[in-house]
Design an enzyme around this catalytic site. Structure first.
Site, PDB file in Angstrom:
ATOM      1  N   GLU A   1       0.793  -1.227   0.000  1.00 49.26           N
ATOM      2  CA  GLU A   1       0.000   0.000   0.000  1.00 49.26           C
ATOM      3  C   GLU A   1       0.828   1.280   0.000  1.00 49.26           C
ATOM      4  OE1 GLU A   1      -2.219   1.228   3.554  1.00 49.26           O
ATOM      5  OE2 GLU A   1      -1.834  -0.758   4.371  1.00 49.26           O
TER       6      GLU A   1
ATOM      7  N   SER B   1      -8.048   5.123   8.381  1.00 47.88           N
ATOM      8  CA  SER B   1      -8.561   4.677   9.687  1.00 47.88           C
ATOM      9  C   SER B   1      -7.500   4.941  10.734  1.00 47.88           C
ATOM     10  CB  SER B   1      -8.867   3.185   9.657  1.00 47.88           C
ATOM     11  OG  SER B   1      -9.589   2.849   8.521  1.00 47.88           O
TER      12      SER B   1
ATOM     13  N   SER C   1      -0.341   6.694   8.730  1.00 43.84           N
ATOM     14  CA  SER C   1       1.044   6.333   8.431  1.00 43.84           C
ATOM     15  C   SER C   1       1.795   7.586   8.038  1.00 43.84           C
ATOM     16  CB  SER C   1       1.108   5.342   7.261  1.00 43.84           C
ATOM     17  OG  SER C   1       0.956   4.027   7.730  1.00 43.84           O
TER      18      SER C   1
ATOM     19  N   ARG D   1       8.779   4.371   6.082  1.00 46.76           N
ATOM     20  CA  ARG D   1       7.671   4.668   6.978  1.00 46.76           C
ATOM     21  C   ARG D   1       8.304   5.097   8.292  1.00 46.76           C
ATOM     22  NH1 ARG D   1       4.320   2.292  10.953  1.00 46.76           N
ATOM     23  NH2 ARG D   1       2.099   2.738  10.697  1.00 46.76           N
TER      24      ARG D   1
END
Lengths: 434, 787
Positions: free
Chosen positions: A202, A256, A259, A271
């Site tokens: 993703e 939700s 990141s 990340r």
């Protein structure tokens, strides 16, 4: 539809190319039953047409065209991002379909195209964000419109059912999907709709999507924008921003959960961290506190509420600014801090609670982002994700927080297609496998 | 936010029906001065300074003693012992619920004699609320101090002065509390104060600190949002709910999104992806417990994450957590610890403080006491007067406790030490030095044994205490009180071994000394020590003479055996005190016969003798142990030999009495006596090659990280290259594993069969540990021999 359904067999067809066409029946045999039974089925054609093309062609231009064609997947072109709350779907509608193509186009494909492009709502919960549609886009040598569709993840079964009813699997397209749901629902896609997912990471998709959309949007409203005078509500206005030379940048994806990525180039990113206090928390808490059930409802309530009745501010404690530490009186000292008191609990409205929830979550994302920006030494922050959809309140709060607490060092940037970049990235992966 | 624990608590009903136990609370109020008060959302912390009058045993040499020969003085006592009153400074801190403020203020007013005090320093969110009440009741002017400044001052003070102040919390470990060594340099550190909001403060020095950040999501968010979600009003009830809930029904986990883990990012399936992500629905009910748990996780994780980001940005590795959200609650300590571990991958440890609740009061007090310069002294936690770390179970909320009729309070008392304490400069790594050999908090078997052992020995200690004051009739009564106090401490420690930091043999011994002092038994062994010193002195010359007749090699061995044999005489060890008490004639020679034959249990004698063949040491620091045979017939001849070799000697003895250990005062006199008989010692003293220093301690054990500053200075000046530690308390219970940056010799006889058993030896086994720090080769004797 010259390429329909063939590229599925890419690997074997590549090997088969040098073989005699006698192999073709075999590849036909391998096609799933319903596909073979389709009256407009042209399965034999692609393999046959591709093979002689390649053999006879000598000119480089032709060659390029061929390779483009060859690498071009069959329609329909979808990119999908299955998140914790929402499924984001981007669909490329080719507008340069030739009469010949039109004729060859299988019925299923035609019906899907018509269904998606002629409606703006699907079922009870599916929505096409018409204002985000990108027109006259050229993708892989084809021109068309890019559509942006979303529906709640819990309605995925209904979507799969629809796919089954429309014999989606007969199209033999590769369905590129990202987001956690690509993994979680992979078997459901297979068993319920006979679809094989091509799963993608993703964050890879997200970054690819952001960079692509930013690069292709040239007309109409600017993709990237910021708020001018963020600390002055009177003069705070949205302004276009040109995101050229974008690196390094901090990319904050608020779905939700959240990141936070530090992006140094298209292929070089990490990340940095994430937080579980995201859009899901806002909606989850709002549902519990106010009894609402949708994001829109929650936002609507928030827009009418007053968070200062719920939160305890610095001035509530110190009577004004806490000068010793340079804290302004209006700053929130304790989110929901006033709710420790029974009397105050009884005097607040649902709207106040919704507003406080929004402010709490948004400011917290702002704080964590600011710390990451400092730690990574990055000055530009791009906020994306569906939490920001129709959520100007949060965007302005983020713009304010970035500017105020960094003393103008940090710039908060936003993108119009806020929640769809993962899905766009998935689509790009379908067209240009990396 | 900066405020500590200003919370909207329950209504403060003034409960006047409770009578305060004056012997137990607000002690030494008569001499109290310099008051400070910290009023939080539910608890009040009062601080004051007072002086405590103590009986201390002093020894004084008779004027003529040095002049006359030993024969003439034989019938006389060696020195006189006098019990004097000494006034020492003590800090008192008392914590009680706000409901009792009025009762407590009345009590203070009625008992306060000192009228110099005009001002009371106040801090905490509730200070202004009670300002008028305080001014009216006490007639003192309330002077408000900045909360954060007080907090930091208090934090610096406890970190500097209380060993084992900070701890790491590990819920599932054998011992939940892992206490940290006192770091020689406490700065810089990060203090994360979780009150209703969160303040993150970077502390760089005593006076330099900066609020580098904070968050509005704190204890008030847990309480306020929790109250809205669960209709539960009280903070501790919310915590209780949380401890019973399952957050997975409310939170959206990574596996809820991915079906499993998010492998490429290394995010496990159980990780929370979105707090409250599953409650985004109108048609499902969630249990109060589950919501409370989810909320607790959300807030703890968020605070932990921010703390880590700030720690990283400012490159700080020590992060202390405090505030009412933490305050000893195992539930929140656990979630914060978990969060910090997760976000830093274990690189940063969440640290908590035993006296966290007192920081504001301590700081406010220090602000008011600046003219007394409290920071230029060293202070020590008084185990007799402090309650220790209470197990704050959310099951036992204050209301329930109040209903049970007891007045709940918690106390901390700190004594001002006469000497300023510092590290021994010869510690190899001061930050990793742990004095104690066995941590009884972790070693359950050992704990059981030692608690039993100390309880068993209590009768004897009481008897001895009474016997030490034969002319004072109320001694029996006081001794009884001592017995009760110490027994109570032992019982507390049985249930909460971590009450005063790591439980160790040392802390058990020190607690006993503190309790004895508390009941005015300053030196129960003074007369015994006097008698034994007297006796041993008579043999000194004979002992030295017989040693001189031996060959060099024989003599070295005899000297070591002498130290070991002398060390058999020890009232601290039960096996020995039994023999000593039944047979006072137990002689030095007899002791030698008791010693284990070589090879000893730990035997580095060969290396030692090899070393002695090499060049002499520059200077030896000798931590001595017992009075009598030990110091006079064991240690002194050994010292004499060192002096003869050309090694300077620094003799370090206790500043105050502990068991039959020789004190610095006694040793001064003894050394003079010996010097009168022995020209070597005489010359040593005269030429300043033999120096007596005090250790700064009054413990039968030895903490090399808290020694008299003068000792440290002498050690440095003399370029000390050998440290000798003698006795079970100093070389086995403590410092057995201590790593020094110079050569060291640890000598002891194991006079406890359980310990002997543990170490794989038997009663009177010998430990002779000679160590050379890595990288410092033993000088080769051959290299010095001219070829």
């Amino acid at each position: 539809m010259a390429f329909n359904g063939h590229q599925r067999d890419e690997e074997s067809s590549d090997d088969d190319d040098d073989e005699t066409p006698t192999k073709q029946p075999r590849s036909m045999k391998e096609m799933p039953g319903c596909f073979r039974n389709d009256p407009s089925n042209e399965t034999a054609t692609p393999g046959g047409s591709a093979t002689p093309d390649r053999r006879t062609s000598n000119s480089t231009a032709r060659h390029r065209m061929d390779s483009l064609k060859k690498s071009r997947p069959p329609f329909p072109w979808f990119g999908m991002d299955i998140g914790g709350t929402l499924v984001k779907l981007v669909y490329f509608e080719p507008k340069d379909i030739t009469a010949e193509e039109e004729q060859e186009e299988v019925e299923n494909l035609k019906s899907i195209r018509r269904y998606l492009t002629s409606n703006t709502a699907y079922g009870k919960t599916g929505i096409r964000d018409v204002h985000l549609e990108l027109q006259d886009l050229t993708l892989c040598g084809r021109t068309g419109n890019l559509h942006f569709i979303r529906f709640p993840t819990h309605d995925l079964p209904a979507f799969l059912q629809m796919g089954r009813n429309k014999h989606f699997s007969s199209l033999h397209t590769t369905l590129c999907a990202t987001g956690g749901g690509a993994y979680k629902f992979e078997s459901d896609f297979r068993t319920m709709a006979d679809l094989q997912l091509h799963k993608l990471d993703e964050l890879d998709c997200l970054i690819r999507g952001v960079l692509y959309i930013d690069s292709v949007v040239s007309s109409g409203p600017s993709e990237c924008y910021y708020f001018e005078n963020p600390t002055d509500p009177e003069r705070c206005v949205q302004r276009p921003y040109t995101l050229e030379n974008p690196y390094p940048l901090l990319l904050v994806n608020i779905g939700s959960g959240v990141s936070i990525l530090a992006v140094y180039s298209e292929n070089n990113y990490k990340r940095v961290t994430g937080t579980s206090l995201g859009g899901g928390t806002f909606l989850g808490l709002c549902c519990l506190l106010t009894g609402c059930s949708t994001f829109e409802e929650a936002l609507e309530m928030a827009s009418q509420g007053e968070s200062t009745r719920v939160d305890k501010l610095v001035r509530d404690i110190y009577g004004g600014d806490y000068e010793r530490f340079g804290l302004p009186g209006w700053a929130v000292a304790s989110s929901f801090g006033n709710m420790m008191s029974k009397e105050k609990r009884e005097s607040v409205s649902k709207e106040d609670l919704a507003r406080a929830t929004l402010v709490t979550i948004t400011n917290n994302i702002g704080s964590i982002t600011r710390m990451c920006a400092l730690n990574e030494n990055i000055e530009r922050v791009v906020f994306v994700g569906n939490f920001l959809r129709v959520n100007t309140l949060s965007m302005k709060l983020l713009a304010y927080a970035m500017d105020y607490w960094s003393k103008g060092q940090l710039k908060a940037l936003f993108l119009r297609h806020e929640g769809y970049f993962g899905a766009v990235g998935a689509l790009l992966e379908l067209l240009n496998p990396s | 936010m900066a405020e500590c624990d200003r919370v909207v608590g329950s209504s403060h009903s003034m409960d006047k029906s409770i009578t305060l136990p004056p012997d137990e609370i607000f002690r030494n109020l008569e001499n109290a001065k310099r008051f400070a008060i910290d009023i939080g959302g539910s608890l009040t912390k009062l601080a004051y300074y007072s002086t405590v009058q103590h009986k201390v045993a002093k020894v004084r040499s008779f004027d003529h003693a040095a002049k006359v020969s030993i024969q003439e003085a034989a019938s006389d006592k060696l020195y006189e012992i006098s019990v004097q009153e000494e006034i020492t400074a003590r800090l008192h801190f008392i914590k009680f619920e706000n409901a009792y403020i009025e009762t407590c203020l009345d009590f203070i007013k009625d008992h306060l004699v000192n009228t110099e005090t005009k001002v009371i320093k106040a801090t905490g969110g509730g200070a202004h609320k009670f300002k008028d009440l305080i001014e009216k009741k006490l007639g003192l002017k309330v002077d408000k101090e900045d909360e954060m400044t007080c907090l930091i001052k208090g934090c610096n003070f406890v970190l500097r002065n209380i060993p084992h102040e900070a701890f790491v919390y590990a819920k599932h470990a054998d011992s939940e509390f892992r206490f940290q060594n006192t770091h020689p340099d406490i700065f810089p550190y990060l203090l994360v104060n979780i009150g209703s909001g969160v303040s993150i403060v970077k502390v760089e020095s005593e006076d330099k600190f900066e609020r580098i950040g904070g968050s509005s999501i704190g204890g008030g968010t847990f309480w306020g949002l929790g109250a809205l979600l669960t209709k539960t009003k009280r903070f501790d009830e919310l915590l209780q709910l949380a401890s019973k809930g399952q957050h997975t029904s409310v939170d959206m986990l990574v596996k809820d999104i991915y079906g499993g883990s998010y492998g490429s990012l290394g995010l496990t399936g159980d990780l929370i992806a979105s707090s409250f992500g599953k409650s985004a629905t109108a048609d499902k009910e969630f249990s109060k417990e589950d919501m409370a748990k989810s909320l607790l996780h959300m807030i703890s994780n968020d605070i932990g994450q921010l703390a880590c980001l700030y720690a990283k940005l400012h490159n700080l590795s020590r992060v202390y957590f405090g505030g009412f959200f933490i305050r000893g609650h195992p539930v929140t300590m656990h979630t914060i610890t978990y969060s910090i571990n997760f976000f830093t991958k274990g690189e940063v440890q969440a640290l908590f403080l035993r006296h966290e609740g007192y920081l504001g009061a301590i700081g406010a007090f220090l602000k008011g006491a600046e003219e007394d310069n409290p920071n230029q002294y060293s202070w020590g936690e008084n185990y007799a007067g402090s309650s220790g770390l209470m197990s704050v179970s959310p099951d036992l909320n204050p209301m329930q406790r109040a209903r049970s009729g007891t007045f709940p309070f918690d106390m901390l008392e700190m004594d001002r030490l006469e000497r300023q304490l510092v590290n021994l400069p010869l510690l190899q790594d001061p930050s990793s030095y742990i004095p104690d050999t066995v941590d009884l908090t972790e070693d359950a078997l050992a704990r059981e044994y030692w608690l039993y052992c100390f309880e068993d020995a209590l009768d004897g200690v009481v008897k001895r205490a009474v016997a030490s004051q034969p002319d004072i009739p109320e001694a029996t009564e006081r001794a009884e009180k001592f017995r009760q106090k110490y027994r109570h401490k032992l019982q507390t420690l049985r249930h909460q071994p971590f009450a005063y930091g790591s439980l160790t043999v040392r802390s058990l011994l020190d607690t006993r000394e503190h309790c004895l002092n508390e009941f005015n038994f300053p030196d129960p062994y003074s007369k015994i020590k006097q008698r034994e010193n007297d006796m041993a002195l008579k043999y000194y010359q004979k002992a030295v003479k017989s040693l001189e007749e031996l060959s060099w090699e024989e003599r070295q061995f005899a000297l070591v055996r002498g130290v070991l044999a002398g060390n058999v005489f020890d009232w601290g060890a039960k096996a020995v005190s039994d023999v000593l008490e039944s047979d006072p004639e137990f002689g030095f020679e007899e002791a030698k016969r008791q010693l284990e034959e070589r090879p000893w249990l730990v035997d580095a004698y060969d290396q030692w003798i090899q070393r002695l063949k090499g060049p002499p040491h520059k200077c030896a620091l000798f931590f001595v142990d017992n009075s009598g045979m030990d110091i006079i017939l064991g240690v002194m001849p050994f010292v004499r030999e060192l002096l003869c070799r050309g090694t300077e000697v620094v003799l370090a003895s206790n500043s105050g009495p502990a068991l039959n250990d020789v004190t610095n005062g006694e040793l001064q006199i003894l050394t003079e006596k010996i010097a009168a008989m022995d020209p070597v010692i005489q010359a040593g003293l005269k030429e300043d090659r033999l120096t007596l220093v005090q250790s700064g301690s009054s413990s039968p054990c030895l903490d090399l990280s808290r020694l008299d500053k003068v000792l440290a200075m002498v050690v440095r000046e003399r370029q000390t290259d050998l440290v000798i530690i003698e006795g079970m308390g100093r070389a086995i219970h403590t410092n057995y594993y201590a790593m020094l940056s110079c050569e060291s010799l640890k000598m002891a006889v194991i006079k406890n069969s359980w310990l002997a058993d543990r170490l794989g030896g038997k009663l009177f086994s010998v430990v002779f540990k000679y160590e050379v720090p890595p990288g410092k080769p033993i000088p080769d004797p051959a290299a010095l021999t001219p070829s």
